[in-house]
Design an enzyme around this catalytic site. Sequence first.
Site, PDB file in Angstrom:
ATOM      1  N   GLU A  10      -2.944  -2.794  -2.534  1.00 40.29           N
ATOM      2  CA  GLU A  10      -4.118  -2.218  -1.867  1.00 40.29           C
ATOM      3  C   GLU A  10      -4.479  -0.826  -2.392  1.00 40.29           C
ATOM      4  O   GLU A  10      -3.753   0.140  -2.170  1.00 40.29           O
ATOM      5  CB  GLU A  10      -3.830  -2.121  -0.364  1.00 40.29           C
ATOM      6  CG  GLU A  10      -4.972  -1.537   0.444  1.00 40.29           C
ATOM      7  CD  GLU A  10      -4.658  -1.474   1.941  1.00 40.29           C
ATOM      8  OE1 GLU A  10      -3.503  -1.763   2.339  1.00 40.29           O
ATOM      9  OE2 GLU A  10      -5.570  -1.133   2.704  1.00 40.29           O
TER      10      GLU A  10
ATOM     11  N   HIS B  32      -8.721  -6.189   4.190  1.00 34.49           N
ATOM     12  CA  HIS B  32      -8.365  -5.382   5.359  1.00 34.49           C
ATOM     13  C   HIS B  32      -9.681  -4.970   5.991  1.00 34.49           C
ATOM     14  O   HIS B  32     -10.379  -4.110   5.463  1.00 34.49           O
ATOM     15  CB  HIS B  32      -7.571  -4.132   4.950  1.00 34.49           C
ATOM     16  CG  HIS B  32      -6.098  -4.353   4.941  1.00 34.49           C
ATOM     17  ND1 HIS B  32      -5.194  -3.346   4.738  1.00 34.49           N
ATOM     18  CD2 HIS B  32      -5.360  -5.481   5.163  1.00 34.49           C
ATOM     19  CE1 HIS B  32      -3.966  -3.835   4.799  1.00 34.49           C
ATOM     20  NE2 HIS B  32      -4.037  -5.126   5.047  1.00 34.49           N
TER      21      HIS B  32
ATOM     22  N   ASP C 171     -11.949   7.261   6.334  1.00 33.87           N
ATOM     23  CA  ASP C 171     -11.199   6.035   6.620  1.00 33.87           C
ATOM     24  C   ASP C 171     -10.558   6.144   8.004  1.00 33.87           C
ATOM     25  O   ASP C 171      -9.343   6.160   8.148  1.00 33.87           O
ATOM     26  CB  ASP C 171     -10.129   5.857   5.515  1.00 33.87           C
ATOM     27  CG  ASP C 171      -9.347   4.562   5.661  1.00 33.87           C
ATOM     28  OD1 ASP C 171      -9.887   3.616   6.271  1.00 33.87           O
ATOM     29  OD2 ASP C 171      -8.201   4.503   5.168  1.00 33.87           O
TER      30      ASP C 171
ATOM     31  N   ASP D  94      -9.831  -3.032   1.302  1.00 26.03           N
ATOM     32  CA  ASP D  94      -9.937  -2.444   2.637  1.00 26.03           C
ATOM     33  C   ASP D  94     -11.272  -1.705   2.667  1.00 26.03           C
ATOM     34  O   ASP D  94     -11.516  -0.835   1.821  1.00 26.03           O
ATOM     35  CB  ASP D  94      -8.749  -1.485   2.842  1.00 26.03           C
ATOM     36  CG  ASP D  94      -8.751  -0.799   4.201  1.00 26.03           C
ATOM     37  OD1 ASP D  94      -9.816  -0.279   4.600  1.00 26.03           O
ATOM     38  OD2 ASP D  94      -7.691  -0.742   4.848  1.00 26.03           O
TER      39      ASP D  94
ATOM     40  N   HIS E 263     -11.654   2.090   2.235  1.00 28.97           N
ATOM     41  CA  HIS E 263     -11.007   2.720   1.084  1.00 28.97           C
ATOM     42  C   HIS E 263     -11.925   3.013  -0.088  1.00 28.97           C
ATOM     43  O   HIS E 263     -11.475   3.155  -1.216  1.00 28.97           O
ATOM     44  CB  HIS E 263      -9.841   1.867   0.620  1.00 28.97           C
ATOM     45  CG  HIS E 263      -8.666   1.936   1.543  1.00 28.97           C
ATOM     46  ND1 HIS E 263      -7.424   1.469   1.228  1.00 28.97           N
ATOM     47  CD2 HIS E 263      -8.558   2.453   2.793  1.00 28.97           C
ATOM     48  CE1 HIS E 263      -6.594   1.667   2.240  1.00 28.97           C
ATOM     49  NE2 HIS E 263      -7.266   2.263   3.202  1.00 28.97           N
TER      50      HIS E 263
ATOM     51  N   ASP F  82     -10.427   4.213  10.578  1.00 32.98           N
ATOM     52  CA  ASP F  82      -9.824   3.028  11.197  1.00 32.98           C
ATOM     53  C   ASP F  82     -10.195   2.850  12.659  1.00 32.98           C
ATOM     54  O   ASP F  82      -9.332   2.649  13.524  1.00 32.98           O
ATOM     55  CB  ASP F  82      -8.298   3.037  10.996  1.00 32.98           C
ATOM     56  CG  ASP F  82      -7.915   2.716   9.547  1.00 32.98           C
ATOM     57  OD1 ASP F  82      -8.359   1.679   9.053  1.00 32.98           O
ATOM     58  OD2 ASP F  82      -7.188   3.522   8.932  1.00 32.98           O
TER      59      ASP F  82
ATOM     60  N   ASP G  97      -7.308  -4.222   9.870  1.00 28.00           N
ATOM     61  CA  ASP G  97      -6.522  -3.003   9.688  1.00 28.00           C
ATOM     62  C   ASP G  97      -7.212  -1.811  10.333  1.00 28.00           C
ATOM     63  O   ASP G  97      -8.050  -1.167   9.713  1.00 28.00           O
ATOM     64  CB  ASP G  97      -6.281  -2.730   8.199  1.00 28.00           C
ATOM     65  CG  ASP G  97      -5.449  -1.477   7.980  1.00 28.00           C
ATOM     66  OD1 ASP G  97      -4.848  -0.992   8.948  1.00 28.00           O
ATOM     67  OD2 ASP G  97      -5.404  -0.984   6.838  1.00 28.00           O
TER      68      ASP G  97
ATOM     69  N   TRP H 128       0.866  -1.179   0.000  1.00 28.09           N
ATOM     70  CA  TRP H 128       0.000   0.000   0.000  1.00 28.09           C
ATOM     71  C   TRP H 128       0.905   1.231   0.000  1.00 28.09           C
ATOM     72  O   TRP H 128       1.837   1.325   0.792  1.00 28.09           O
ATOM     73  CB  TRP H 128      -0.917   0.060   1.234  1.00 28.09           C
ATOM     74  CG  TRP H 128      -1.558   1.417   1.321  1.00 28.09           C
ATOM     75  CD1 TRP H 128      -2.523   1.909   0.488  1.00 28.09           C
ATOM     76  CD2 TRP H 128      -1.228   2.493   2.225  1.00 28.09           C
ATOM     77  NE1 TRP H 128      -2.810   3.215   0.815  1.00 28.09           N
ATOM     78  CE2 TRP H 128      -2.030   3.595   1.873  1.00 28.09           C
ATOM     79  CE3 TRP H 128      -0.326   2.611   3.276  1.00 28.09           C
ATOM     80  CZ2 TRP H 128      -1.967   4.810   2.559  1.00 28.09           C
ATOM     81  CZ3 TRP H 128      -0.255   3.824   3.957  1.00 28.09           C
ATOM     82  CH2 TRP H 128      -1.071   4.897   3.601  1.00 28.09           C
TER      83      TRP H 128
ATOM     84  N   LYS I 255      -6.906   2.693  -2.797  1.00 22.23           N
ATOM     85  CA  LYS I 255      -7.542   3.601  -1.837  1.00 22.23           C
ATOM     86  C   LYS I 255      -8.183   4.759  -2.596  1.00 22.23           C
ATOM     87  O   LYS I 255      -7.715   5.154  -3.651  1.00 22.23           O
ATOM     88  CB  LYS I 255      -6.457   4.111  -0.889  1.00 22.23           C
ATOM     89  CG  LYS I 255      -6.966   4.944   0.265  1.00 22.23           C
ATOM     90  CD  LYS I 255      -5.873   5.091   1.318  1.00 22.23           C
ATOM     91  CE  LYS I 255      -6.335   6.037   2.414  1.00 22.23           C
ATOM     92  NZ  LYS I 255      -5.423   6.071   3.548  1.00 22.23           N
TER      93      LYS I 255
END
Length: 423
Positions: free
Chosen positions: A230, A290, A298, A263, A266, A300, A330, A189, A232
Amino acid sequence: MRKDKVLQSYNDAKEQYAALGVDTEAALKKLNQVKISLHCWQADDVGGFETPDAELGSGGGIQATGNYPGKAKTIDQLMQDIDKVMSLLPGSQRLNLHAIYGDFEGKKVDRNQIEVKHFQRWIDWAKKNKTGIDFNPTCFSHPYAADGFTLSSKNEDYRKFWVEHVKRTRKIAAEMGKQLGTPSVNNIWIHDGSKDLPVDRNAHRAILKKSLDEIFLVDYPKEYLKDSMEPKLFGIGLEAMTVGSAEFYLAYATRNKKLMCLDNGHFHPTEQVGDKISAVLQFLDEILLHITRPIRWDSDHVVIFNDDLQLIAQEIVRANALNRVNVGLDYFDASLNRIGAYVIGTRAAQLAFLYALLEPYETLKKYEEAGQSFERLALMEVMKTKPLGAVYDYYCLTNDVPVAEDYISVIQQYEKDVLSKRV
Ligand code: RNT
Ligand code: ZN
């Protein structure tokens, strides 16, 4: 929780599911095959061990917020934390390491100098724990990443530096896979992108393609290494354009037979990663997930058992694709007990897979094919209040780990004995 109560509830649950044609024992057997890769970076807010006080740099488009005490500052502390986390989880997990988490022994080892020896301690740890390791190049928190570009940089010195770094991570990951007898997923990534409207998107994407082609020149056996990339949508401070977009990597992965990482933080918030799984699996042999929880962006946050996650797990199980999906977590929330963050998130992910495995899929499919959409929706709603928790509690009990809320006090004790003593 009292053992006899857990068993009693499970037996009742088993009957309820059986009445709908669902076999709970078979579901638990399959759940055992789901090896969730624990991302090492929740333990220290994505700092790593390059220097004693390393922190996630700004400019990479990602951010950990909060300053809850007790973060892991050394390999020993991180190992201790991950051991604790794993002791509170049923089933077995893998570990997902970033390249900045090596054993650099206090020396300055730049990213283009990392070697297997810097990760041998982790490999030995994994051997002892009978588990596998996944890996990631770290193309952020570095002066050569500060202008927003790494593998897609027009600065040839920087680009070469990052190409060398990623090449080395593939070599290290392949060695991990070899020594551990289970392939290591190496996930690339990069944050590359621009804050405001660029005019030369094309060149950056062409450069990224060239860099990846160089990186993948060396072939490693599939039993050792799986390459993943990955995409995004955007990062903080990189809002206008991300070089490694979904289209870019999907096309690259399809043509070059690589894995793509999905993910769920993303994409645009109204897009569902669950819906993308059966789309990309028509063309890719395997994917990486993820799992995260974006709130408004995003962000997280710690993963919880929500609709997003349920659909992801359901779509994997419905497509009978458990063996083609590598599952990783993640997220990095620095505002709460980090051990707790792992256990909440991993248990939530397991719960989602169990929920999916306990779905009366054949019946639902029959309804669907007969155009009985009322019946399909009704049964899906009914499943939401079936005793899923009783089955998961039983899974914990038979795995000899704390059942339900019992893990809270164990983590409180660990905080008191270990985390609160870290300065
Ligand atoms: C960032 C990506 C990436 C990172 C880790 C640290 O938006 O999700 O996976 O979170 O590599
Ligand atoms: Zn990610």
